[in-house]
Design a protein around this motif. Structure first.
Motif, PDB file in Angstrom:
ATOM      1  N   TYR A  89       0.844  -1.203   0.000  1.00 42.11           N
ATOM      2  CA  TYR A  89       0.000   0.000   0.000  1.00 42.11           C
ATOM      3  C   TYR A  89       0.875   1.247   0.000  1.00 42.11           C
ATOM      4  CZ  TYR A  89      -3.915  -3.007   1.282  1.00 42.11           C
ATOM      5  OH  TYR A  89      -4.877  -3.974   1.300  1.00 42.11           O
ATOM      6  N   LYS A  90       0.336   2.349  -0.518  1.00 43.15           N
ATOM      7  CA  LYS A  90       1.043   3.621  -0.488  1.00 43.15           C
ATOM      8  C   LYS A  90       1.038   4.161   0.937  1.00 43.15           C
ATOM      9  CE  LYS A  90      -0.116   4.799  -5.220  1.00 43.15           C
ATOM     10  NZ  LYS A  90      -0.860   5.671  -6.111  1.00 43.15           N
ATOM     11  N   THR A  91       2.166   4.695   1.378  1.00 43.82           N
ATOM     12  CA  THR A  91       2.286   5.271   2.718  1.00 43.82           C
ATOM     13  C   THR A  91       1.488   6.568   2.783  1.00 43.82           C
ATOM     14  OG1 THR A  91       4.461   4.285   3.010  1.00 43.82           O
ATOM     15  CG2 THR A  91       3.914   6.144   4.431  1.00 43.82           C
ATOM     16  N   GLN A  92       0.729   6.730   3.867  1.00 45.36           N
ATOM     17  CA  GLN A  92      -0.093   7.931   4.070  1.00 45.36           C
ATOM     18  C   GLN A  92       0.489   8.771   5.204  1.00 45.36           C
ATOM     19  OE1 GLN A  92      -2.741   9.005   2.428  1.00 45.36           O
ATOM     20  NE2 GLN A  92      -3.251   7.240   1.194  1.00 45.36           N
ATOM     21  N   PHE A  93       0.514  10.089   5.037  1.00 49.12           N
ATOM     22  CA  PHE A  93       0.871  11.023   6.084  1.00 49.12           C
ATOM     23  C   PHE A  93      -0.354  11.878   6.368  1.00 49.12           C
ATOM     24  CE2 PHE A  93       4.992   9.935   4.363  1.00 49.12           C
ATOM     25  CZ  PHE A  93       5.776   9.836   5.495  1.00 49.12           C
ATOM     26  N   ILE A  94      -0.756  11.956   7.636  1.00 50.90           N
ATOM     27  CA  ILE A  94      -1.966  12.679   8.027  1.00 50.90           C
ATOM     28  C   ILE A  94      -1.597  13.724   9.063  1.00 50.90           C
ATOM     29  CG2 ILE A  94      -4.218  12.457   9.172  1.00 50.90           C
ATOM     30  CD1 ILE A  94      -3.045   9.392   7.647  1.00 50.90           C
ATOM     31  N   ASN A  95      -2.101  14.942   8.879  1.00 49.43           N
ATOM     32  CA  ASN A  95      -1.942  15.978   9.900  1.00 49.43           C
ATOM     33  C   ASN A  95      -2.855  15.645  11.063  1.00 49.43           C
ATOM     34  OD1 ASN A  95      -0.126  17.614   8.440  1.00 49.43           O
ATOM     35  ND2 ASN A  95      -1.818  18.448   7.256  1.00 49.43           N
ATOM     36  N   VAL A  96      -2.308  15.600  12.261  1.00 48.19           N
ATOM     37  CA  VAL A  96      -3.096  15.264  13.443  1.00 48.19           C
ATOM     38  C   VAL A  96      -3.723  16.547  13.974  1.00 48.19           C
ATOM     39  CG1 VAL A  96      -3.018  14.329  15.771  1.00 48.19           C
ATOM     40  CG2 VAL A  96      -1.631  13.299  13.979  1.00 48.19           C
ATOM     41  N   GLN A  97      -5.051  16.628  13.879  1.00 47.07           N
ATOM     42  CA  GLN A  97      -5.779  17.799  14.364  1.00 47.07           C
ATOM     43  C   GLN A  97      -6.334  17.563  15.761  1.00 47.07           C
ATOM     44  OE1 GLN A  97      -5.762  20.582  12.608  1.00 47.07           O
ATOM     45  NE2 GLN A  97      -4.668  19.615  10.931  1.00 47.07           N
ATOM     46  N   ASN A  98      -6.834  16.342  16.014  1.00 45.16           N
ATOM     47  CA  ASN A  98      -7.360  16.003  17.338  1.00 45.16           C
ATOM     48  C   ASN A  98      -7.058  14.537  17.637  1.00 45.16           C
ATOM     49  OD1 ASN A  98      -9.255  14.608  15.828  1.00 45.16           O
ATOM     50  ND2 ASN A  98     -10.781  16.220  15.981  1.00 45.16           N
ATOM     51  N   ALA A  99      -7.467  14.086  18.805  1.00 46.66           N
ATOM     52  CA  ALA A  99      -7.125  12.735  19.250  1.00 46.66           C
ATOM     53  C   ALA A  99      -7.820  11.649  18.441  1.00 46.66           C
ATOM     54  CB  ALA A  99      -7.462  12.576  20.730  1.00 46.66           C
ATOM     55  N   ASP A 100      -9.001  11.930  17.910  1.00 43.50           N
ATOM     56  CA  ASP A 100      -9.705  10.938  17.096  1.00 43.50           C
ATOM     57  C   ASP A 100      -9.326  11.158  15.636  1.00 43.50           C
ATOM     58  OD1 ASP A 100     -11.354   8.985  16.133  1.00 43.50           O
ATOM     59  OD2 ASP A 100     -13.189  10.161  16.331  1.00 43.50           O
ATOM     60  N   ILE A 101      -8.479  10.292  15.122  1.00 45.38           N
ATOM     61  CA  ILE A 101      -7.994  10.428  13.749  1.00 45.38           C
ATOM     62  C   ILE A 101      -9.087  10.045  12.752  1.00 45.38           C
ATOM     63  CG2 ILE A 101      -6.179   9.696  12.132  1.00 45.38           C
ATOM     64  CD1 ILE A 101      -5.131  11.186  14.615  1.00 45.38           C
ATOM     65  N   GLY A 102      -9.930   9.105  13.124  1.00 46.94           N
ATOM     66  CA  GLY A 102     -10.982   8.631  12.228  1.00 46.94           C
ATOM     67  C   GLY A 102     -10.460   7.520  11.345  1.00 46.94           C
ATOM     68  N   GLU A 103     -11.092   7.356  10.184  1.00 40.07           N
ATOM     69  CA  GLU A 103     -10.677   6.308   9.248  1.00 40.07           C
ATOM     70  C   GLU A 103      -9.605   6.833   8.309  1.00 40.07           C
ATOM     71  OE1 GLU A 103     -13.939   4.613   7.116  1.00 40.07           O
ATOM     72  OE2 GLU A 103     -14.566   3.407   8.834  1.00 40.07           O
ATOM     73  N   VAL A 104      -8.575   6.034   8.131  1.00 44.12           N
ATOM     74  CA  VAL A 104      -7.501   6.342   7.189  1.00 44.12           C
ATOM     75  C   VAL A 104      -7.556   5.277   6.108  1.00 44.12           C
ATOM     76  CG1 VAL A 104      -5.020   6.585   6.875  1.00 44.12           C
ATOM     77  CG2 VAL A 104      -6.087   7.368   9.000  1.00 44.12           C
ATOM     78  N   THR A 105      -7.649   5.708   4.856  1.00 49.27           N
ATOM     79  CA  THR A 105      -7.759   4.786   3.734  1.00 49.27           C
ATOM     80  C   THR A 105      -6.398   4.599   3.086  1.00 49.27           C
ATOM     81  OG1 THR A 105     -10.007   5.557   3.335  1.00 49.27           O
ATOM     82  CG2 THR A 105      -8.938   4.351   1.562  1.00 49.27           C
ATOM     83  N   LEU A 106      -5.972   3.351   2.995  1.00 50.72           N
ATOM     84  CA  LEU A 106      -4.729   3.025   2.306  1.00 50.72           C
ATOM     85  C   LEU A 106      -5.051   2.550   0.900  1.00 50.72           C
ATOM     86  CD1 LEU A 106      -2.589   1.095   4.958  1.00 50.72           C
ATOM     87  CD2 LEU A 106      -2.392   3.459   4.239  1.00 50.72           C
TER      88      LEU A 106
END
Length: 159
Positions: A89-106
């Motif tokens: 899978y492609k590596t994902q980088f997500i900006n952390v805005q709050n403690a609940d990241i939610g769903e991350v799609t790879l």
């Protein structure tokens, strides 16, 4: 007298330790989310999740997703990036805005190879019942010259 001083010191030390640990735990944050496959919407288990400092990409903490694709990371509050990676899978980088990241799609990472070459090598020296044998014909030793030159290059052979 000595016992009461010891008891007093241990009690104060225990209280001091308790308050220090509780202050650290108060400032800790638990970051959580779920990793899913972009093609099938199935949870991705054993995906690597890393919490990185935004300033220098230093690793703060990490986790591996469970069988439902969920992860939990405990760390102090801060300015973070979340790096999610898994083989294929492609590596994902997500900006952390709050403690609940939610769903991350790879998304699947498809790499097409033009050509694959497989090479094998046989060992030149083999241990056998009676001793050591060498395959001179299929090695660089075949270009050595005469038999005396070849024997000089073999291990465990003295001239």
């Amino acid at each position: 007298m000595l016992y009461s001083i010891y008891y007093y010191c241990m009690k104060n030390l225990t209280l001091l330790l308790f308050f220090n640990l509780s202050s650290v735990l108060i400032h800790a944050q638990t970051y959580s989310g779920k990793i899913i496959d972009g093609a099938t919407s199935a949870p991705v288990e054993f995906a690597s999740v890393a919490l990185l400092q935004r300033a220098d990409s230093a690793l703060v903490a990490g986790a591996v997703t469970d069988s439902l694709g969920r992860f939990l990371i405990a760390a102090k509050e801060g300015d973070y990036l979340l790096k999610v990676s898994f083989l294929g899978y492609k590596t994902q980088f997500i900006n952390v805005q709050n403690a609940d990241i939610g769903e991350v799609t790879l998304l699947p990472d498809e790499t097409v190879l033009q050509e694959v070459t497989v090479k094998g090598a046989r060992p030149i020296i083999k241990m056998e019942k009676g001793g050591i044998s060498t395959d001179i014909q299929h090695s660089m030793l075949k270009n050595m010259g005469n038999a005396a030159d070849v024997l000089g290059q073999l291990p465990f052979v003295n001239r």
